[in-house]
Scaffold this motif. Structure first.
Motif, PDB file in Angstrom:
ATOM      1  N   ASN A  86     -19.569  -0.862   7.587  1.00 15.35           N
ATOM      2  CA  ASN A  86     -19.362  -1.839   6.383  1.00 15.35           C
ATOM      3  C   ASN A  86     -17.766  -1.467   7.470  1.00 15.35           C
ATOM      4  O   ASN A  86     -17.422  -0.393   7.098  1.00 15.35           O
ATOM      5  N   CYS A  87     -16.573  -2.123   8.029  1.00 23.48           N
ATOM      6  CA  CYS A  87     -15.709  -1.718   8.780  1.00 23.48           C
ATOM      7  C   CYS A  87     -14.180  -2.518   7.968  1.00 23.48           C
ATOM      8  O   CYS A  87     -13.133  -2.183   8.151  1.00 23.48           O
ATOM      9  N   ALA A  88     -14.738  -3.000   7.487  1.00 21.53           N
ATOM     10  CA  ALA A  88     -13.744  -4.219   6.946  1.00 21.53           C
ATOM     11  C   ALA A  88     -12.744  -3.555   5.729  1.00 21.53           C
ATOM     12  O   ALA A  88     -13.573  -2.209   4.971  1.00 21.53           O
ATOM     13  N   GLY A  89     -11.118  -3.024   6.039  1.00 27.47           N
ATOM     14  CA  GLY A  89     -10.550  -1.916   5.283  1.00 27.47           C
ATOM     15  C   GLY A  89      -9.589  -3.061   4.645  1.00 27.47           C
ATOM     16  O   GLY A  89      -9.018  -3.762   5.666  1.00 27.47           O
ATOM     17  N   TYR A  90      -8.437  -1.883   3.952  1.00 28.11           N
ATOM     18  CA  TYR A  90      -7.624  -2.652   3.381  1.00 28.11           C
ATOM     19  C   TYR A  90      -6.649  -1.353   3.160  1.00 28.11           C
ATOM     20  O   TYR A  90      -6.914  -0.876   2.333  1.00 28.11           O
ATOM     21  N   VAL A  91      -5.422  -1.652   3.413  1.00 29.31           N
ATOM     22  CA  VAL A  91      -4.572  -0.344   2.692  1.00 29.31           C
ATOM     23  C   VAL A  91      -2.821  -0.536   2.031  1.00 29.31           C
ATOM     24  O   VAL A  91      -2.945   0.283   1.905  1.00 29.31           O
ATOM     25  N   GLY A  92      -2.263  -2.786   1.748  1.00 26.98           N
ATOM     26  CA  GLY A  92      -1.199  -2.373   1.323  1.00 26.98           C
ATOM     27  C   GLY A  92      -0.660  -1.419   1.529  1.00 26.98           C
ATOM     28  O   GLY A  92      -0.018  -1.146   3.236  1.00 26.98           O
ATOM     29  N   ARG A  93       0.524  -0.812   1.411  1.00 29.24           N
ATOM     30  CA  ARG A  93       1.951  -0.726   1.709  1.00 29.24           C
ATOM     31  C   ARG A  93       1.876   1.223   0.756  1.00 29.24           C
ATOM     32  O   ARG A  93       1.526   1.359  -0.352  1.00 29.24           O
ATOM     33  N   LEU A  94       2.004   2.019   1.211  1.00 29.19           N
ATOM     34  CA  LEU A  94       2.832   3.239   1.274  1.00 29.19           C
ATOM     35  C   LEU A  94       2.979   3.587  -0.612  1.00 29.19           C
ATOM     36  O   LEU A  94       4.537   3.049  -0.654  1.00 29.19           O
ATOM     37  N   ALA A  95       2.684   3.932  -1.613  1.00 29.33           N
ATOM     38  CA  ALA A  95       3.802   4.384  -2.551  1.00 29.33           C
ATOM     39  C   ALA A  95       2.785   5.283  -3.447  1.00 29.33           C
ATOM     40  O   ALA A  95       1.908   5.319  -3.419  1.00 29.33           O
ATOM     41  N   PRO A  96       3.729   6.215  -3.879  1.00 30.09           N
ATOM     42  CA  PRO A  96       3.427   7.241  -5.380  1.00 30.09           C
ATOM     43  C   PRO A  96       2.108   6.699  -6.175  1.00 30.09           C
ATOM     44  O   PRO A  96       3.435   4.975  -6.288  1.00 30.09           O
ATOM     45  N   ILE A  97       1.338   7.226  -6.788  1.00 25.16           N
ATOM     46  CA  ILE A  97       0.442   6.848  -7.612  1.00 25.16           C
ATOM     47  C   ILE A  97       1.309   5.683  -9.119  1.00 25.16           C
ATOM     48  O   ILE A  97       1.408   4.805  -9.628  1.00 25.16           O
ATOM     49  N   GLU A  98       2.604   6.850  -9.647  1.00 26.15           N
ATOM     50  CA  GLU A  98       3.493   5.684 -10.466  1.00 26.15           C
ATOM     51  C   GLU A  98       3.883   4.911 -10.248  1.00 26.15           C
ATOM     52  O   GLU A  98       4.552   4.036 -10.965  1.00 26.15           O
ATOM     53  N   ASP A  99       4.606   4.906  -9.008  1.00 23.86           N
ATOM     54  CA  ASP A  99       4.307   3.261  -8.784  1.00 23.86           C
ATOM     55  C   ASP A  99       3.364   2.107  -8.164  1.00 23.86           C
ATOM     56  O   ASP A  99       4.608   1.042  -7.542  1.00 23.86           O
ATOM     57  N   GLU A 100       2.718   2.643  -7.324  1.00 20.90           N
ATOM     58  CA  GLU A 100       1.479   1.060  -7.398  1.00 20.90           C
ATOM     59  C   GLU A 100       1.175   0.883  -8.428  1.00 20.90           C
ATOM     60  O   GLU A 100       0.888   1.329  -9.504  1.00 20.90           O
ATOM     61  N   SER A 101       0.884  -1.105  -8.782  1.00 17.77           N
ATOM     62  CA  SER A 101       0.403  -1.555  -8.589  1.00 17.77           C
ATOM     63  C   SER A 101      -0.311  -1.677  -9.300  1.00 17.77           C
ATOM     64  O   SER A 101      -1.210  -1.683  -8.025  1.00 17.77           O
TER      65      SER A 101
END
Ligand SMILES: NC(=O)c1ccc[n+]([C@@H]2O[C@H](COP(=O)([O-])OP(=O)(O)OC[C@H]3O[C@@H](n4cnc5c(N)ncnc54)[C@H](OP(=O)(O)O)[C@@H]3O)[C@@H](O)[C@H]2O)c1
Length: 245
Positions: A86-101
């Motif tokens: 299981n190698c597929a991964g996703y990271v998106g963008r840098l965001a502190p928790i309160e700004d994460e959607s």
């Protein structure tokens, strides 16, 4: 170990997954690789040209029906599965928790945890029946200690360590093995997109990490089910046993 192993690798179109596919094909294996899109298939096929030994499939690992169909198809074609990575991964963008959607948080959990859960769920009966197999879950250093502004990613990767441990505890006796690999930063597209090319070039290569994973599978690095290994700055920095009950 396995002669001509049948190997499933999610996220095999690029990065670490592609390096692993290359290693297995060189070792005489047949690799069934998956990716979400076809965008890296051309370059992947330039790197591994043998289409009989390296087959690519579109699969969204977060969709149960598709995962179930995919595993049945491989069983029909080959009659066995020896290794699941299981190698597929996703990271998106840098965001502190309160700004994460919520949408981004859920996507991180879906790709990094739900996907591996589904793949393991449908491969487990195959390994149990054959009394052998290797299940390798690619987590991260972020799955051992949380990274600020990568809270969702860290949570998914911590969860993957727990999933591995639960599988190992539910299947004692050492007939097949399920372990977690926790790499530090690697020079791949994921790292470039997150921290830029200069930073990525300072990281260890995915080839090095792939080589260590081959050493585990071929018994040159000894690991028991439920254990995790940390591979950081081009070195194995820790091998952690399965915590007890
Ligand atoms: N790079 C690092 O610094 C680093 C550090 C520690 C751990 N890791 C972990 O190591 C693993 C490999 O990372 P990498 O850097 O090689 O990644 P990468 O270059 O970004 O490749 C990601 C792969 O995952 C596939 N993928 C993404 N979402 C998917 C989905 N929903 N269903 C199926 N496939 C999907 C991608 O397919 P497409 O080509 O179609 O997009 C691609 O093949 C990941 O689990 C990552 O979290 C990476």
């Amino acid at each position: 170990m396995f002669m001509n192993p049948v190997v499933i690798i999610t996220g095999a179109s690029r990065g670490l997954g592609l390096c692993l596919a290359e290693r297995f094909v060189k070792a005489g294996g047949v690799v069934f690789g998956t990716s979400l899109t076809r965008k890296s298939w051309e370059s992947a096929r330039k790197r591994i040209s043998d289409r009989k030994k390296f087959r690519l499939f579109l699969l969204d690992i977060t969709r149960e029906a598709g995962v179930k169909r995919f595993i049945s198809k491989i069983r029909r074609i080959c009659g066995r599965i020896d290794v699941l990575i299981n190698c597929a991964g996703y990271v998106g963008r840098l965001a502190p928790i309160e700004d994460e959607s919520l949408r981004e948080f859920e996507k991180n959990i879906a790709v990094n945890l739900t996907g591996p859960f589904l793949m393991c769920k449908y491969v487990l009966p195959v390994f149990r029946a054959r009394k052998k197999g290797w299940m390798i879950n690619i987590s991260s250093m972020a799955g051992k200690r949380a990274v600020p502004r990568l809270g969702a990613y860290s949570a998914g990767k911590f969860g993957l360590v727990a999933l591995t441990q639960a599988i190992a505890k539910e299947n004692p006796g050492g007939q097949f093995k399920c372990i977690t690999v926790c790499p530090g930063g690697m020079n791949t597209e994921m790292r470039v997109n997150l921290f830029g090319r200069k930073d990525a070039e300072r990281q260890q290569t995915p080839e090095f990490v792939a080589e260590k994973i081959m050493e585990i599978i071929y018994g040159r690095i000894e690991m028991e089910s439920g254990w995790d290994i940390v591979i950081r700055h081009g070195k194995v920095t820790a091998i952690n046993p399965l915590p007890g009950a």
